[in-house]
Design a protein around this motif. Structure first.
Motif, PDB file in Angstrom:
ATOM      1  N   ALA A 109     -46.952 124.414 119.230  1.00 48.82           N
ATOM      2  CA  ALA A 109     -47.333 123.093 118.735  1.00 48.82           C
ATOM      3  C   ALA A 109     -46.642 122.775 117.411  1.00 48.82           C
ATOM      4  N   THR A 110     -46.484 123.790 116.560  1.00 48.57           N
ATOM      5  CA  THR A 110     -45.858 123.574 115.254  1.00 48.57           C
ATOM      6  C   THR A 110     -44.407 123.135 115.398  1.00 48.57           C
ATOM      7  N   SER A 111     -43.659 123.777 116.289  1.00 41.95           N
ATOM      8  CA  SER A 111     -42.253 123.406 116.474  1.00 41.95           C
ATOM      9  C   SER A 111     -42.129 122.008 117.053  1.00 41.95           C
ATOM     10  N   LEU A 112     -43.011 121.652 117.967  1.00 45.29           N
ATOM     11  CA  LEU A 112     -42.996 120.309 118.554  1.00 45.29           C
ATOM     12  C   LEU A 112     -43.393 119.250 117.532  1.00 45.29           C
ATOM     13  N   TYR A 113     -44.428 119.520 116.767  1.00 46.92           N
ATOM     14  CA  TYR A 113     -44.912 118.559 115.774  1.00 46.92           C
ATOM     15  C   TYR A 113     -43.895 118.395 114.632  1.00 46.92           C
ATOM     16  N   TYR A 114     -43.244 119.473 114.265  1.00 42.53           N
ATOM     17  CA  TYR A 114     -42.210 119.427 113.226  1.00 42.53           C
ATOM     18  C   TYR A 114     -41.101 118.458 113.623  1.00 42.53           C
ATOM     19  N   ARG A 115     -40.602 118.591 114.847  1.00 43.69           N
ATOM     20  CA  ARG A 115     -39.546 117.686 115.310  1.00 43.69           C
ATOM     21  C   ARG A 115     -40.038 116.249 115.418  1.00 43.69           C
ATOM     22  N   TYR A 116     -41.303 116.091 115.817  1.00 47.61           N
ATOM     23  CA  TYR A 116     -41.893 114.754 115.894  1.00 47.61           C
ATOM     24  C   TYR A 116     -41.884 114.088 114.513  1.00 47.61           C
ATOM     25  N   ASN A 119     -38.354 113.169 113.428  1.00 40.95           N
ATOM     26  CA  ASN A 119     -37.870 112.000 114.170  1.00 40.95           C
ATOM     27  C   ASN A 119     -38.551 110.715 113.718  1.00 40.95           C
ATOM     28  N   GLU A 120     -39.811 110.822 113.298  1.00 39.19           N
ATOM     29  CA  GLU A 120     -40.541 109.657 112.805  1.00 39.19           C
ATOM     30  C   GLU A 120     -40.139 109.288 111.384  1.00 39.19           C
ATOM     31  N   GLY A 121     -39.404 110.184 110.716  1.00 43.84           N
ATOM     32  CA  GLY A 121     -38.966 109.918 109.347  1.00 43.84           C
ATOM     33  C   GLY A 121     -40.031 110.159 108.302  1.00 43.84           C
ATOM     34  N   THR A 122     -41.110 110.875 108.676  1.00 43.53           N
ATOM     35  CA  THR A 122     -42.193 111.130 107.730  1.00 43.53           C
ATOM     36  C   THR A 122     -42.083 112.500 107.056  1.00 43.53           C
ATOM     37  N   LEU A 123     -41.187 113.342 107.544  1.00 44.63           N
ATOM     38  CA  LEU A 123     -40.981 114.663 106.954  1.00 44.63           C
ATOM     39  C   LEU A 123     -39.495 114.983 106.968  1.00 44.63           C
ATOM     40  N   LYS A 124     -39.028 115.504 105.854  1.00 39.85           N
ATOM     41  CA  LYS A 124     -37.610 115.833 105.736  1.00 39.85           C
ATOM     42  C   LYS A 124     -37.368 117.290 106.106  1.00 39.85           C
ATOM     43  N   GLU A 125     -36.366 117.525 106.930  1.00 41.84           N
ATOM     44  CA  GLU A 125     -36.017 118.890 107.334  1.00 41.84           C
ATOM     45  C   GLU A 125     -35.498 119.674 106.133  1.00 41.84           C
ATOM     46  N   SER A 126     -35.820 120.961 106.071  1.00 47.10           N
ATOM     47  CA  SER A 126     -35.341 121.829 104.995  1.00 47.10           C
ATOM     48  C   SER A 126     -35.182 123.240 105.520  1.00 47.10           C
ATOM     49  N   THR A 127     -34.440 124.058 104.770  1.00 43.24           N
ATOM     50  CA  THR A 127     -34.218 125.446 105.179  1.00 43.24           C
ATOM     51  C   THR A 127     -35.525 126.222 105.257  1.00 43.24           C
ATOM     52  N   ILE A 128     -36.366 126.080 104.232  1.00 43.26           N
ATOM     53  CA  ILE A 128     -37.603 126.857 104.210  1.00 43.26           C
ATOM     54  C   ILE A 128     -38.568 126.384 105.296  1.00 43.26           C
ATOM     55  N   LEU A 129     -38.592 125.093 105.587  1.00 40.67           N
ATOM     56  CA  LEU A 129     -39.437 124.596 106.667  1.00 40.67           C
ATOM     57  C   LEU A 129     -38.938 125.097 108.019  1.00 40.67           C
ATOM     58  N   ASN A 130     -37.631 125.086 108.202  1.00 42.09           N
ATOM     59  CA  ASN A 130     -37.058 125.615 109.438  1.00 42.09           C
ATOM     60  C   ASN A 130     -37.454 127.071 109.633  1.00 42.09           C
ATOM     61  N   GLU A 131     -37.381 127.850 108.549  1.00 39.96           N
ATOM     62  CA  GLU A 131     -37.728 129.265 108.630  1.00 39.96           C
ATOM     63  C   GLU A 131     -39.208 129.445 108.963  1.00 39.96           C
ATOM     64  N   TYR A 132     -40.060 128.719 108.246  1.00 35.10           N
ATOM     65  CA  TYR A 132     -41.506 128.870 108.466  1.00 35.10           C
ATOM     66  C   TYR A 132     -41.894 128.473 109.887  1.00 35.10           C
ATOM     67  N   VAL A 133     -41.412 127.340 110.346  1.00 35.89           N
ATOM     68  CA  VAL A 133     -41.746 126.865 111.692  1.00 35.89           C
ATOM     69  C   VAL A 133     -41.274 127.862 112.745  1.00 35.89           C
ATOM     70  N   GLU A 176     -42.940 123.690  99.059  1.00 34.09           N
ATOM     71  CA  GLU A 176     -42.630 122.628  98.089  1.00 34.09           C
ATOM     72  C   GLU A 176     -41.795 123.126  96.920  1.00 34.09           C
ATOM     73  N   SER A 177     -41.763 124.453  96.687  1.00 33.93           N
ATOM     74  CA  SER A 177     -41.081 124.940  95.487  1.00 33.93           C
ATOM     75  C   SER A 177     -39.952 125.938  95.753  1.00 33.93           C
ATOM     76  N   ASP A 178     -39.971 126.630  96.901  1.00 32.15           N
ATOM     77  CA  ASP A 178     -38.975 127.668  97.161  1.00 32.15           C
ATOM     78  C   ASP A 178     -37.901 127.178  98.124  1.00 32.15           C
ATOM     79  N   GLU A 179     -36.769 127.865  98.107  1.00 33.45           N
ATOM     80  CA  GLU A 179     -35.683 127.520  99.019  1.00 33.45           C
ATOM     81  C   GLU A 179     -35.723 128.356 100.289  1.00 33.45           C
ATOM     82  N   GLU A 180     -36.224 129.597 100.199  1.00 32.31           N
ATOM     83  CA  GLU A 180     -36.345 130.480 101.359  1.00 32.31           C
ATOM     84  C   GLU A 180     -37.753 131.032 101.425  1.00 32.31           C
TER      85      GLU A 180
END
Length: 287
Positions: A109-116, A119-133, A176-180
């Motif tokens: 669900a997290t990977s699907l909701y992240y892409r949603y 795509n909706e423009g409400t969350l910006k993709e980032s390296t740390i978010l990609n890693e966490y998801v 919100e504060s780290d890069e990785e």
């Protein structure tokens, strides 16, 4: 906006993403499956929430009729899930159920909701978010083991060691504060102690498994109240001749089914017991 999401690592991570995307505009509820259906029944009675989002949970029966009525009356309802048992909900415009991506990667669900949200423009993709998801996805679909992704498992361990609020706060702070994505010293020490405790517990339970035949399956049964996923997976590999492991928690009256075999679908077994979500795991209450 109301987000109703499951109270496990996958569901709680959806809540974290929602708060990163919408801030105070979203009210997140972390719910067990039973609590979710109860919550929905109250919503349908009072129509208290017109804008509802659901992740990592599914609806059924009369709930579908109520959802369609809510939408007809001007409300909003969106559901995102990844369980095969919910796949038929795709016939409704308000539901998106994706078990695997187009390239064969199992979704959560997290990977699907992240892409949603991206795509909706409400969350910006980032390296740390990609890693966490990706860590959450690998743990939820159990890819972490074959990929030796210890961090994914440790995320779930960390969640079990603290309140939802503390876990959410710590993860949001990192994002919100780290890069990785990394664990701090306190978290690492906590996880090390927990791993030792878990290994001792599983070692004891290995000696208490007994074998039965049920519905043409060979089943290993064990009584346990902790480390259910890890115990089921360890016992499944240790006793690989068994089709699946049934874990009984007599204190909470809960039954969990776990398998390591691709040809065994415990959701089908669970359907005979009035339940069923994932093909390799199932958990339900019993009387």
């Amino acid at each position: 906006m109301e987000l109703y999401t499951h109270n496990d690592l996958d569901g709680i991570s959806c809540g974290i993403l929602a708060k990163l995307a919408y801030g105070k505009k979203v009210n997140v509820s972390y719910l067990s499956i039973g609590a979710f259906h109860h919550k929905l029944s109250k919503v349908f009675e009072t129509k208290e929430a017109a804008n509802i989002f659901v992740t990592d949970l599914s609806v059924q029966g009369e709930e579908i009729d109520h959802i369609n009525q809510l939408i007809d009356e001007g409300g909003s309802f969106t559901l995102i899930d990844h369980h095969q048992s919910a796949f038929e909900l795709n016939e409704y415009d308000w539901a998106t159920v994706t078990v695997e991506s187009s390239n064969g990667i199992k979704e959560c669900a997290t990977s699907l909701y992240y892409r949603y949200l991206i795509n909706e423009g409400t969350l910006k993709e980032s390296t740390i978010l990609n890693e966490y998801v990706e860590h959450v996805r690998q743990y939820d679909v159990w890819d972490w083991e074959k990929n030796n992704n210890v961090i994914a498992k440790q995320l779930n361990d960390l969640l079990t060691l603290m309140s939802f609020e503390e876990y959410e706060s710590r993860i949001r702070s990192k994002i919100e504060s780290d890069e990785e994505f990394t664990f701090d010293q306190f978290e690492s020490n906590l996880l090390s102690i927990e791993e030792e405790r878990m290994n001792r517990y599983i070692s004891r339970k290995k000696r208490s498994v007994f074998q039965v035949e049920f519905q043409n399956h060979l089943v290993g049964i064990v009584y346990a109240d902790s480390y259910i996923s890890e115990l089921g997976n360890t016992l499944g590999k240790l006793y690989s001749h068994l089709d699946y492991i049934a874990i009984l928690n007599l204190g909470n009256k809960r039954l969990s089914l776990r398998t390591i075999h691709d040809h065994i679908d415990v959701s089908k077994v669970a359907s005979t017991l009035h339940g069923g979500r994932a093909s390799k795991s199932f958990r339900s209450n019993f009387n």
